[in-house]
Design an enzyme around this catalytic site. Structure first.
Site, PDB file in Angstrom:
ATOM      1  CG  HIS A 267      -1.770   1.190   1.405  1.00 40.19           C
ATOM      2  ND1 HIS A 267      -3.101   1.221   1.048  1.00 40.19           N
ATOM      3  CD2 HIS A 267      -1.496   2.423   1.899  1.00 40.19           C
ATOM      4  CE1 HIS A 267      -3.607   2.420   1.316  1.00 40.19           C
ATOM      5  NE2 HIS A 267      -2.650   3.167   1.832  1.00 40.19           N
ATOM      6  CD  GLU A 268       1.565   3.520   3.718  1.00 37.89           C
ATOM      7  OE1 GLU A 268       1.678   4.568   3.047  1.00 37.89           O
ATOM      8  OE2 GLU A 268       0.583   3.302   4.471  1.00 37.89           O
ATOM      9  CG  HIS A 271       0.457   6.449  -0.479  1.00 35.95           C
ATOM     10  ND1 HIS A 271      -0.548   7.217  -0.993  1.00 35.95           N
ATOM     11  CD2 HIS A 271      -0.101   5.723   0.533  1.00 35.95           C
ATOM     12  CE1 HIS A 271      -1.683   6.974  -0.329  1.00 35.95           C
ATOM     13  NE2 HIS A 271      -1.435   6.056   0.597  1.00 35.95           N
ATOM     14  CD  GLU A 297      -4.893   6.718   0.783  1.00 38.62           C
ATOM     15  OE1 GLU A 297      -4.744   5.493   0.657  1.00 38.62           O
ATOM     16  OE2 GLU A 297      -4.223   7.407   1.581  1.00 38.62           O
TER      17      GLU A 297
END
Lengths: 511, 511
Positions: A267-268, A271, A297
């Site tokens: 997930h990170e 970003h 997101e």
């Protein structure tokens, strides 16, 4: 024009440097800082925010913006110059309404509240955090009041706009109502078939060093580069970038649960990868950091779920995972593992939630935030309201504040209005995904071979390189030709999860 | 007065915050930053320095200083208020002569030179570093020119003053001449008896994790506290503090040599402990950071050598060291170990040098810096000049630039005039040590029991808590009643090393 523009750019570069210094101090606060330094760090962060705000709302910037205004028509709105002036003017109009003192106080209060939140969470005691949350809310009200008479329909719109420019509460409400209407019964249906998925293989003993080294192996394959990136442990995972060459991911390890860290890390990565791919020509300008959190997101959720919980991805990585944790996965077939990582089960913690229930965690926060802001819900009653809604939406009991109202870091930092962007990101991620799949028809087989080049190229070319040039609305329009639409996302969930749980798509759709 | 003073203090606090943010970014650059971020980091550091300089030399600060000037007589010069005004005025007079652009350019150039130095050192190729060193020297000349007509006797005096206020080149020269005159023959005498000390036990295999954990055990006993301190690995050890509650030590591990990291860590502890003990009432003022590097080094060298290479200290810690590295030290008696860590042997690397030869490394740099600055020595010839002096003073051949002229980080950051403070620190450390021993007569037996409370209390009370209130001259006068005197230091070396090498003190003294 040129000289004025260059002068503006030089000033903005210095302000950007200050903001990046602040970002690094924030990263440090969450990952490296000795705990007792928190009080002074709050002052340091407050000073940096105060100064960058003062410099930005200065008469000099205002005059430079006015000087370039006359010649703006000559600028291509898609050019760096045109975008820089357009975005800076919007930021300036908004920022100059906020006194520097308030800006600094919001930072200071948020930074002090962070320490209180850490303690409250450790002790699972909301009352420790309550006075700090109250102070943060007071400051949010002062902040909102700065925008009186500007035509915002609701107070919440003011806050939303900071995380996703131009986004309206009503618009979010419409999307969320549709998600709720579809997902609550759908999750109920899946619940009746919960025995179809066994995720026990994900629970056991996963030494942290092995988790980290496997995560790095994955990251390096998909785009992480040690020359420009870092990965560190923290309490609440986040990503920070201070340059396209300075990307920092954080993650939280749980020795008994593989998925906690693995999917947070991916997930990170989403970003970080976004900001790593911004056109280097935008470096040290306000365009280099993407401020639309729903776009942001969309990338983190896309990597976490559309890629990272997909079968093609694991066709490539699963044999490696089996080699690293042979006791856990030696006897588990890929298909069983795939089902395990996609298990739908109402649970307590948002960041660990499956794809379907995740949105209800977000909607709950969105609704509570509005009640908190309107005063309808006294903050003392927040834990009860939280727990009641968890029962209503997900049918589960919250055993303590740590696993309830205290689980997220956002409110401690004063970030109200951020949560919705997670689910908006989900929605947008599938809209982008559908588009890129039509342009890369053999994407699945590329991913199965561990080839990420074309996917990354598409993302870089169509989305990442533009940085903050376009709003989420403009970006969606440019890529998909339309606006935000939860349809594709709901279709995706029904198809993927329907197949795993043996629900026919039409049956699920009728739910 | 009060209002003006409070206004001054508030402004200075913000400037201090900026400087501390800069310190944290510098720490990060040396310990955590991904390598490719170096270029942008140089800009960020330059901006922070530019801004804090601009804010400091602003008319507002000048006017506030003028306003308080009239009432300064009423202030106790030992009070925080009196000291803050006195020190700030001196800083202001100096800083306002330096254009902000030059200040920022010095930072930027130093930051870029750091990356070049790292590469040059890795490849042991001075030519890679040469253009950056040239640029740094050019900027030093520009900087020195800012102080024309202020009565500095030499260009080098201007630079020295930044690291040890009021220190003169001639004064350093006098001390260093005496050190040279005594130490060169003394080291020669020891050389003839080099077979008396065997330090082979310090070389072998020392896993880094075990080194780190033993170092932390020592540090925790002497004053390190995880709530306010950190210890990280780096290429060139240093200490940084951003608050009395945010103290960061760095060290460099060598798996084959125990002493490299252990004594560097204790050295850096001495720096950190100084600033950790500053009166919390001085926090966020310019008085909270000690700028006299000779005082600073007196503390690091005191802990490294007077405490850390002393017999009482190891009477307590040696059994622990033996337990951690039984294969290395199981059969080595304490006395043999004590002699090993005090072995005198001319060697290539300053930071690893023994107590006696160390000063010759420093004197060499002090002399070369003056020649570099005067132009007498073209920078192209620096490696040869370095190597020639190493042969002259220490009788050893320098095999490559990495172990010669490129070994230290200082010149890459533009720090010329810093080196002398190491040996001045040695000199001062023994002057302070003699004083504190008369006040704590049973110090040795306390250290043997691992009790550091009284030592630490003395240091805190007499030195540390004052922060930057007094210059090194004022401090020495306050504590010892006199000025800088190399006599005690030379006496200490003769006694300690004379005993280890079986030289009668009078014989050594006659050398």
């Amino acid at each position: 024009m040129t000289k004025t523009y260059e002068e503006l750019k030089t000033r903005l570069a210095a302000i950007h440097d200050l903001r990046m210094a602040r970002a690094i101090l924030g990263w440090d606060q969450h990952t490296k800082m000795p705990p007792k330094a928190g009080e002074i760090r709050a002052e340091q962060l407050g000073t940096l925010d105060h100064l960058s705000h003062e410099l930005f709302i200065s008469d000099e910037i205002g005059e430079l913006l006015e000087e370039v205004a006359g010649q703006e028509d000559e600028l291509d709105p898609d050019s760096i110059e045109g975008s820089l002036v357009r975005v800076t003017r919007r930021d300036y109009e908004k920022a100059k309404r906020v006194p520097s003192k308030l800006r600094a106080e919001m930072t200071r209060a948020g930074s002090i509240a962070l320490s209180a939140w850490v303690e409250a969470r450790e002790k699972s005691d909301f009352s420790i955090f309550l006075p700090y949350l109250k102070r943060n809310l007071e400051l949010q009200h002062e902040y909102i009041a700065c925008f009186d008479g500007l035509g915002y329909e609701t107070a919440y719109d003011v806050l939303l706009d900071d995380f996703d420019e131009g986004m309206k509460t009503a618009e979010v409400q419409t999307v969320f109502d549709e998600l709720k209407r579809e997902l609550i019964p759908f999750i109920g249906e899946i619940g009746e078939r919960s025995d179809r998925v066994d995720d026990s293989s994900l629970h056991g003993n996963f030494p942290i060093e092995a988790q980290r080294s496997f995560a790095l192996e994955v990251l390096e394959r998909i785009g992480f580069d040690h020359e420009s990136w870092r990965l560190d442990p923290t309490v609440h995972p986040f990503a920070m970038s201070a340059a396209t060459t300075d990307i920092r991911l954080t993650t939280r390890y749980d020795e008994t649960d593989l998925s906690v860290s693995l999917f947070a890390t991916i997930h990170e990565f989403g970003h970080g990868f976004y900001e790593a791919n911004v056109d280097p020509a935008l470096e040290r300008t306000p365009l280099s950091q993407v401020s639309s959190m729903s776009l942001h997101e969309s990338q983190s959720r896309m990597w976490e779920n559309l890629v990272g919980r997909g079968l093609p991805f694991w066709r490539f990585f699963y044999p490696r995972l089996q080699a690293v944790f042979p006791k856990q996965f030696g006897d588990v077939e890929l298909d069983e593992y795939y089902r395990a990582i996609n298990k739908v089960q109402p649970s307590l913690i948002r960041v660990e939630a499956d794809e379907a229930t995740y949105n209800l965690h977000v909607i709950l926060r969105f609704e509570l935030e509005q009640q908190m802001l309107s005063g309808e819900l006294p903050l003392e009653e927040l834990p009860e309201a939280w727990n009641a809604r968890m029962t209503e939406y997900l049918g589960i009991e919250v055993p303590d504040d740590a696993r309830g109202v205290l689980q997220d870091v956002h409110w401690s930092g004063g970030a109200v209005g951020y949560f919705p962007t997670y689910s908006l990101g989900n929605v947008v991620s599938v809209q982008l995904w559908e588009q890129l799949r039509t342009e890369i028809p053999d994407l699945d087989s590329q991913l199965e071979r561990g080839e990420f080049g074309e996917l990354n190229g598409w993302l870089r070319e169509n989305l990442h390189r533009h940085g903050r040039k376009y709003t989420s609305r403009e970006t969606l329009e440019r890529i998909t030709g339309g606006g935000m639409d939860p349809g594709p996302y709901l279709r995706y969930l029904r198809e993927k999860l329907g197949e795993i749980y043996g629900l026919s798509v039409s049956a699920a759709s009728a739910a």
